[in-house]
Motif scaffolding. Structure first.
Motif, short mmCIF file in Angstrom:
data_model
loop_
_atom_site.label_atom_id
_atom_site.label_comp_id
_atom_site.label_asym_id
_atom_site.label_seq_id
_atom_site.Cartn_x
_atom_site.Cartn_y
_atom_site.Cartn_z
N ASP A 26 0.82 -1.07 0.28
CA ASP A 26 0.12 0.15 0.13
C ASP A 26 0.95 1.25 -0.18
OD1 ASP A 26 -2.69 1.34 0.92
OD2 ASP A 26 -1.22 1.99 1.88
N VAL A 27 0.76 1.99 -1.05
CA VAL A 27 1.62 3.40 -1.08
C VAL A 27 1.51 3.99 0.13
CG1 VAL A 27 1.80 5.33 -2.50
CG2 VAL A 27 1.14 3.51 -3.69
N ASN A 28 0.43 4.55 0.89
CA ASN A 28 0.64 5.40 2.02
C ASN A 28 1.36 4.37 3.06
OD1 ASN A 28 -1.04 7.31 1.00
ND2 ASN A 28 -2.91 6.02 1.08
N TYR A 43 4.84 4.57 2.62
CA TYR A 43 5.62 5.85 2.90
C TYR A 43 5.80 5.82 4.44
CZ TYR A 43 6.17 10.81 2.98
OH TYR A 43 6.72 12.08 3.36
N GLU A 44 4.65 5.69 5.33
CA GLU A 44 4.72 5.66 6.48
C GLU A 44 5.91 4.73 7.11
OE1 GLU A 44 0.10 6.34 7.31
OE2 GLU A 44 1.15 4.78 8.65
N LEU A 45 6.12 3.61 6.65
CA LEU A 45 7.23 2.64 6.94
C LEU A 45 8.54 3.28 6.72
CD1 LEU A 45 6.17 -0.72 5.92
CD2 LEU A 45 6.01 0.03 8.14
N GLN A 46 8.38 4.09 5.63
CA GLN A 46 9.73 4.56 5.35
C GLN A 46 10.21 5.61 6.37
OE1 GLN A 46 9.71 5.78 1.07
NE2 GLN A 46 11.01 7.63 1.73
N ILE A 47 9.19 6.46 6.66
CA ILE A 47 9.45 7.44 7.65
C ILE A 47 9.82 6.71 9.05
CG2 ILE A 47 8.46 9.29 9.10
CD1 ILE A 47 8.05 10.28 6.51
N ASP A 48 9.17 5.80 9.59
CA ASP A 48 9.23 5.01 10.75
C ASP A 48 10.64 4.55 10.68
OD1 ASP A 48 6.60 5.64 11.32
OD2 ASP A 48 5.67 3.81 11.04
N LEU A 49 11.01 3.75 9.75
CA LEU A 49 12.36 3.13 9.74
C LEU A 49 13.58 3.95 9.96
CD1 LEU A 49 13.32 0.20 8.94
CD2 LEU A 49 13.54 0.65 6.46
N ARG A 50 13.37 5.26 9.55
CA ARG A 50 14.35 6.24 9.80
C ARG A 50 14.77 6.27 11.39
NH1 ARG A 50 15.65 8.63 5.28
NH2 ARG A 50 13.80 8.83 3.84
N GLY A 51 13.75 6.29 12.25
CA GLY A 51 13.65 6.12 13.68
C GLY A 51 14.12 4.75 14.45
N ALA A 52 14.04 3.76 13.45
CA ALA A 52 14.03 2.43 14.17
C ALA A 52 15.26 2.17 14.85
CB ALA A 52 13.59 1.49 13.10
N LEU A 53 16.42 2.52 14.07
CA LEU A 53 17.74 2.12 14.80
C LEU A 53 17.91 2.85 15.96
CD1 LEU A 53 20.57 1.82 12.31
CD2 LEU A 53 19.98 0.05 13.77
N ASP A 54 17.74 3.97 16.05
CA ASP A 54 17.88 4.86 17.16
C ASP A 54 16.77 4.49 18.22
OD1 ASP A 54 19.84 6.33 15.81
OD2 ASP A 54 18.80 7.97 15.48
N GLN A 55 15.68 4.09 18.01
CA GLN A 55 14.86 3.50 19.01
C GLN A 55 14.85 2.29 19.30
OE1 GLN A 55 10.84 5.66 17.77
NE2 GLN A 55 12.22 7.19 17.01
N HIS A 56 15.84 1.57 18.79
CA HIS A 56 16.24 0.30 19.47
C HIS A 56 14.99 -0.72 18.94
CE1 HIS A 56 19.74 1.83 21.43
NE2 HIS A 56 18.82 2.63 22.04
N GLN A 57 14.54 -0.46 17.67
CA GLN A 57 13.37 -1.38 17.47
C GLN A 57 13.83 -2.42 16.43
OE1 GLN A 57 10.59 1.45 15.36
NE2 GLN A 57 10.35 2.33 17.20
N LEU A 58 15.01 -2.19 15.95
CA LEU A 58 15.56 -3.49 15.04
C LEU A 58 16.36 -4.50 16.04
CD1 LEU A 58 17.06 -1.53 12.04
CD2 LEU A 58 14.78 -2.77 12.40
N ASP A 59 16.37 -5.85 15.71
CA ASP A 59 16.79 -6.82 16.11
C ASP A 59 17.13 -8.16 15.51
OD1 ASP A 59 17.23 -8.47 18.43
OD2 ASP A 59 15.14 -8.92 18.82
N LEU A 60 18.18 -8.74 15.77
CA LEU A 60 18.57 -9.86 15.03
C LEU A 60 18.02 -11.26 15.56
CD1 LEU A 60 22.56 -9.14 14.34
CD2 LEU A 60 20.19 -8.73 12.68
#
Ligand code: C2E
Ligand code: MG
Ligand code: MG
Ligand code: MG
Length: 280
Positions: free
Chosen positions: A20-22, A25-42
């Protein structure tokens, strides 16, 4: 569209969002903060050696714990990270994290990290690997890097130079998802890989009436690997029958839900025990 189904912990997650295009776009915005906010994991999934019957590596696989959408699988955010270039930063983080976590494991066990083609074009991949090894203190021979055929399709000379330099460090290079792209065989002479990972689709099709064909292909790739001194891995092993079939076909390593799904770092020890019990 059932691509994200079958994952019990993804109940909050709507598999259509990445289309879904919207949402995209939202995911793209959210992903920018994901690393700093410790949302990524292995998460880590074991690879089993068929000869010695033991776990010899864990593959690191990215997970995004989105605060609203829940757990998002890499198929739905790695492409966005690649389009935006964020994959360089995320990839460097994954290298560091995977090397750090692997230092806590028995030193007979390697860690493998997936690389995006974009990491070969932007950023300094060689330096990122050196940094990850230096900061963690992990021995280079315990790190394996997985690339897909897509990497070799791009700037071949630059790519090969980077791969050669990495290999000179003592890091191992694996060709992931082998057999899915056009002209796969030609890649085997373009670079001295340490490992070929035969794509999951060949193992899956063992069960749907293409058994003889798939067995023949797996056998041929395993034979080729042996001749070229390249280790061969069968991905996507879900049953004992598949494990036995591909072992008989000559594969050196097995990976799949039959042994263990990818698990959080804290459960690596538990996954080792489960695998050992299945290998007895
Ligand atoms: P891959 O590198 O080929 O990883 C194997 C994928 O197959 C993983 O999906 C794993 O969970 C899944 N798998 C393993 N065994 C089985 C099985 O027995 N049955 C089934 N049905 N699936 C199995 P995952 O974690 O969703 O990752 C998907 C892809 O995302 C990876 O494919 C890789 O291309 C990419 N990826 C994951 N982590 C990273 C990363 O750190 N960097 C980059 N650039 N790509 C990543
Ligand atoms: Mg992989
Ligand atoms: Mg793979
Ligand atoms: Mg794959």
């Amino acid at each position: 569209k059932a691509k994200a189904n079958g994952k019990g912990n993804a109940f909050l997650y709507d598999p259509d969002i990445a289309d879904d295009v919207n949402s995209r776009y939202e995911l793209q915005i959210d992903l920018r903060g994901a690393l700093d906010q410790h949302q990524l994991d292995l998460h880590y999934q074991p690879l089993v050696d068929t000869g010695h019957r033991e776990v010899i590596a864990f593959e690191a696989l990215l997970r995004w714990h989105h605060p609203v959408r829940g757990l998002i699988p890499p198929v739905d955010f790695v492409p966005i990270a690649e389009e935006t270039g964020l994959i360089v930063e995320i990839g460097e983080w994954a290298l560091r994290r995977a090397c750090e976590e692997a230092t806590c494991w028995p030193d007979t066990i390697r860690v493998s990290v997936n690389l995006s083609p974009i990491q070969f074009e932007r950023g300094n991949l060689y330096q990122a690997v050196v940094n990850a090894l230096t900061l963690s203190g992990l021995a280079p021979h315990r790190l394996e890097l997985e690339i897909t055929e897509g990497v070799l399709l791009r700037d071949e000379i630059n790519t090969r130079a980077i791969l050669h330099n990495l290999r000179a460090l003592g890091v191992r290079i694996a060709l992931d998802d082998f057999g899915t792209a056009y002209a796969s065989l030609s890649y085997l002479r373009s670079f001295p890989f340490d490992k070929i990972k035969i794509d999951r689709s060949f193992v899956r099709d063992l069960d749907i009436g293409k058994r003889k064909d798939c067995e023949a292909i797996i056998q041929a790739v395993a034979g080729l690997g042996k001749q070229m001194q390249i280790s061969t891995v069968a991905e996507g092993i879900e049953t004992l029958d598949q494990a036995q079939t591909v072992t008989a076909a000559g594969c050196n390593e097995l990976q799949g839900f039959y042994f263990s799904k990818p698990v959080p770092a804290a459960d690596v020890g538990k996954a080792l025990e489960v695998c050992r019990s299945k290998l007895e």
